[in-house]
Write a protein that holds these residues in place. Sequence first.
Motif: not given
Length: 167
Positions: A99-111
Amino acid sequence: WTGATNETQIHHCVIHNANTAAGGSLCMGVYVSDADTIAKIYRNVVYGCDDANIGQTVSTSGCFIIHNTCYETAVGDGIVSKSGDEVEYNAAFESADDDLTGAGTEDDNATSDATGDSGASLASLTATNEFKSATTTWASTDLTLKRRSNLVAKSTGSPYSSVTYPE
């Protein structure tokens, strides 16, 4: 963000059923394909695409991906990011891969597949508990949040209530 020569904003859109193009290449809902572009992608609903619903693998300037809802891909990931991207407060469900992948800065994502932020109790949510009618019959799909959705509960307090947008 500095250094980029182009800025693009994609917001408040409903993008769906981006299916295989002529020639057989897979289609994405939103895709950044210019290394010199800062893309600000926010408040969109993207669903039913062949490949990633939102994808970014080439921009060296950083992209901003916030408050998007992504539902179901045929073969790809929900949201793909690159180092330097900010990926926050998104909901990505039922992707063929992550659902969510990669090298970005991730914060408070729902999957729905535990690739979200488990510390915020947003990982491993089910689409049927969050949305009114999340189906593969696109004519009857309704991605409006349910009244008692975990996403609604998380959005009533900090940090969701204080999110600022690049408008």
